[in-house]
Write a protein that holds these residues in place. Structure first.
Motif, PDB file in Angstrom:
ATOM      1  N   LYS A 158     -13.107  10.762   9.897  1.00 14.63           N
ATOM      2  CA  LYS A 158     -12.110  11.121   8.887  1.00 14.63           C
ATOM      3  C   LYS A 158     -10.699  11.096   9.494  1.00 14.63           C
ATOM      4  O   LYS A 158      -9.757  10.574   8.895  1.00 14.63           O
TER       5      LYS A 158
ATOM      6  N   GLU B 187      -9.625   7.538  10.009  1.00 16.37           N
ATOM      7  CA  GLU B 187      -9.213   6.903   8.748  1.00 16.37           C
ATOM      8  C   GLU B 187      -7.849   7.426   8.294  1.00 16.37           C
ATOM      9  O   GLU B 187      -6.993   6.660   7.854  1.00 16.37           O
ATOM     10  N   GLU B 188      -7.673   8.744   8.420  1.00 17.51           N
ATOM     11  CA  GLU B 188      -6.404   9.353   8.007  1.00 17.51           C
ATOM     12  C   GLU B 188      -5.248   8.768   8.840  1.00 17.51           C
ATOM     13  O   GLU B 188      -4.215   8.389   8.289  1.00 17.51           O
TER      14      GLU B 188
ATOM     15  N   TRP C 171      -4.666   5.111   7.821  1.00 17.51           N
ATOM     16  CA  TRP C 171      -3.952   4.959   6.534  1.00 17.51           C
ATOM     17  C   TRP C 171      -2.463   5.260   6.707  1.00 17.51           C
ATOM     18  O   TRP C 171      -1.613   4.561   6.156  1.00 17.51           O
ATOM     19  N   ASP C 172      -2.171   6.318   7.470  1.00 15.57           N
ATOM     20  CA  ASP C 172      -0.756   6.644   7.734  1.00 15.57           C
ATOM     21  C   ASP C 172      -0.076   5.465   8.435  1.00 15.57           C
ATOM     22  O   ASP C 172       1.053   5.114   8.131  1.00 15.57           O
TER      23      ASP C 172
ATOM     24  N   ASP D 255       0.385   2.658   5.938  1.00 13.42           N
ATOM     25  CA  ASP D 255       1.447   2.999   4.971  1.00 13.42           C
ATOM     26  C   ASP D 255       2.830   3.091   5.618  1.00 13.42           C
ATOM     27  O   ASP D 255       3.832   3.212   4.925  1.00 13.42           O
TER      28      ASP D 255
ATOM     29  N   SER E  38       3.764   5.627   7.509  1.00 10.18           N
ATOM     30  CA  SER E  38       4.252   7.020   7.516  1.00 10.18           C
ATOM     31  C   SER E  38       3.873   7.763   8.800  1.00 10.18           C
ATOM     32  O   SER E  38       4.003   8.976   8.868  1.00 10.18           O
TER      33      SER E  38
ATOM     34  N   ALA F  16     -12.429  -0.707  12.101  1.00 12.56           N
ATOM     35  CA  ALA F  16     -12.013   0.156  10.986  1.00 12.56           C
ATOM     36  C   ALA F  16     -10.688  -0.328  10.394  1.00 12.56           C
ATOM     37  O   ALA F  16     -10.522  -0.378   9.170  1.00 12.56           O
TER      38      ALA F  16
ATOM     39  N   MET G 215      -9.994  -1.541   6.593  1.00 13.12           N
ATOM     40  CA  MET G 215      -9.022  -0.829   5.748  1.00 13.12           C
ATOM     41  C   MET G 215      -7.912  -1.759   5.272  1.00 13.12           C
ATOM     42  O   MET G 215      -7.397  -1.589   4.165  1.00 13.12           O
TER      43      MET G 215
ATOM     44  N   ASN H  17      -6.958  -2.341   1.497  1.00  7.44           N
ATOM     45  CA  ASN H  17      -5.559  -2.215   1.087  1.00  7.44           C
ATOM     46  C   ASN H  17      -5.119  -3.439   0.272  1.00  7.44           C
ATOM     47  O   ASN H  17      -4.471  -3.300  -0.773  1.00  7.44           O
TER      48      ASN H  17
ATOM     49  N   PHE I  99       1.250   3.813  -6.403  1.00  9.88           N
ATOM     50  CA  PHE I  99       1.447   3.404  -5.018  1.00  9.88           C
ATOM     51  C   PHE I  99       1.240   1.897  -4.846  1.00  9.88           C
ATOM     52  O   PHE I  99       2.051   1.215  -4.229  1.00  9.88           O
ATOM     53  N   TYR I 100       0.142   1.392  -5.413  1.00 10.08           N
ATOM     54  CA  TYR I 100      -0.198  -0.006  -5.152  1.00 10.08           C
ATOM     55  C   TYR I 100       0.426  -0.987  -6.136  1.00 10.08           C
ATOM     56  O   TYR I 100       0.740  -2.106  -5.767  1.00 10.08           O
TER      57      TYR I 100
ATOM     58  N   PHE J   1      -4.873   9.881   0.005  1.00  3.73           N
ATOM     59  CA  PHE J   1      -5.966   9.675   0.961  1.00  3.73           C
ATOM     60  C   PHE J   1      -7.314   9.934   0.276  1.00  3.73           C
ATOM     61  O   PHE J   1      -8.244   9.134   0.375  1.00  3.73           O
TER      62      PHE J   1
ATOM     63  N   ARG K  58      -8.191   7.244  -2.296  1.00  2.00           N
ATOM     64  CA  ARG K  58      -8.704   6.024  -1.672  1.00  2.00           C
ATOM     65  C   ARG K  58     -10.162   6.197  -1.255  1.00  2.00           C
ATOM     66  O   ARG K  58     -10.973   5.288  -1.413  1.00  2.00           O
TER      67      ARG K  58
ATOM     68  N   VAL L 133     -15.920   0.332   6.415  1.00  3.54           N
ATOM     69  CA  VAL L 133     -15.270   1.184   7.425  1.00  3.54           C
ATOM     70  C   VAL L 133     -16.319   2.059   8.096  1.00  3.54           C
ATOM     71  O   VAL L 133     -17.139   2.613   7.436  1.00  3.54           O
TER      72      VAL L 133
END
Lengths: 172, 195
Positions: free
Chosen positions: A5, A8-9, A12-13, A16, A18, A40, A44, A48, B145-146, B171, B174, B195
């Protein structure tokens, strides 16, 4: 599971944009060296791209025509700034500030600092001996009421004047 | 003629009374607004009514748009608020983010779809159907967002939330979207790396 987790978090950041610069550097290093993170990340990125490909729902064919027909019945309202006169707002604000300031100043002059309260804790607080009668009688209250009434009438007049102008503009 | 003009050049024209310039904006954003409304209402009729209301409200208050944000962000904010108000008026309950009973209901609806139509659907349709299975909040965040091209800060402004809350919700949305896709569209998802 928790590690997955977190990964993945973080990813994603990163995707993105961020992530903090330090986190960005850490993930870049992991992506260069760690096959699990590489796998991974690739998955992702696919997700996306897929999310970005989604179709938008389309309204009926007549939609924009309906909207244009509807807005033909309306006019663009004047900007809020144009009918909320700052001077009036400041005047009202100033009036209430003066009112509160006046009352506070009056109260402070009425405090009898020589007397101690009967309650011992805190014993050093001065006992307030305030004369509230000025609110019930006298010219002070009457003056405030008159000013309030004048301001109220002024606002009503302004509102009616705006309405009149709008009607004139419409008929023209 | 005006269709190529950016929003910030069209708006002054509309303010001067050029309604055709506003039509360009309507044409440009109608799909986005309708999609957002549809995600919230989950009914095409209601979504169309809300979307129309959004454009009328935006037109009437256009003089208040000062360019402090993107025009799209301003418009999406009106869309979000109008949609919420409409739902309240209809006394429909907003689906909470973790309302599993609603998900189950939606999933049951989807099972027929899976059995009959999934083979004919493209990857895009698969994602669209999976988004429809999300809660309205999650679906809105994903769409903004997308497809709406809105940043986390802009989505926060639109939905009246903290940026960090939006980040967490995005998050989770998704994750849920991925789960739905894996559950109902396993064949298509297997073509993607997992994933």
């Amino acid at each position: 599971m928790e590690n997955q987790k977190n990964m993945e978090e973080s990813l994603w950041d990163f995707i993105d944009g961020s992530s903090s610069p330090a986190e960005k550097a850490r993930i870049t290093h992991l992506l260069e060296t760690n096959p699990a993170w590489q796998k991974a990340y690739a998955a992702m990125m696919d997700m996306n791209a897929l999310f970005r490909e989604t179709n938008l729902e389309e309204p009926s064919m007549r939609f924009s025509k309906n909207v244009m027909e509807e807005i033909a019945k309306h006019t663009i309202a004047p900007s809020t700034k144009s009918y909320v006169n700052n001077k009036i707002i400041y005047s009202i604000g100033g009036f209430f500030l003066i009112l509160i300031g006046g009352i506070l100043a009056y109260l402070f002059t009425q405090i009898d600092y020589s007397q101690q309260g009967s309650i011992t804790i805190p014993s050093s607080l001065p006992k307030m001996n305030t004369d509230w009668s000025f609110l019930g009688n006298s010219t002070t209250l009457n003056i405030f009421l008159i000013i309030d009434t004048v301001l109220g009438l002024f606002l009503v007049d302004k509102f009616l004047q705006n309405k009149k102008d709008k009607l004139k503009a419409k008929s023209a | 003629m005006q269709t190529g003009l950016p929003d910030n050049e069209l708006i002054p024209l509309v303010l001067k009374g050029d309604q055709q310039a506003y039509k360009v904006l309507v044409d440009r954003y109608q799909s986005y607004i309708f999609t957002l409304a549809f995600r919230l209402m989950q009914s095409r009729e209601d979504a169309e009514e809300v979307a129309q209301d959004v454009f009328v409200k935006a037109y009437r208050s256009l003089a208040d748009f000062k360019g402090g944000s993107k025009f799209s962000t301003w418009l999406y904010t009106i869309a979000h608020n109008t949609g919420i108000t409409y739902l309240r008026k209809k006394k429909q309950k907003m689906v909470a983010i973790d309302d599993e009973s609603t998900f189950t209901q939606l999933e049951n609806q989807e099972s027929d779809f899976k059995a009959n139509q999934v083979e004919d659907k493209s990857r895009k349709d698969m994602v669209n159907r999976a988004i429809e299975m999300l809660s309205p909040d999650d679906a809105q965040i994903i769409t903004l967002f997308y497809r709406g091209d809105q940043s986390l800060d802009e989505i926060a402004a639109i939905m009246g939330l903290e940026t960090n809350t939006v980040k967490v919700r995005l998050f989770r949305a998704r994750q849920k979207l991925k789960e739905k896709m894996e559950k109902f569209f396993s064949e298509e998802v297997s073509n993607l790396q997992t994933v």
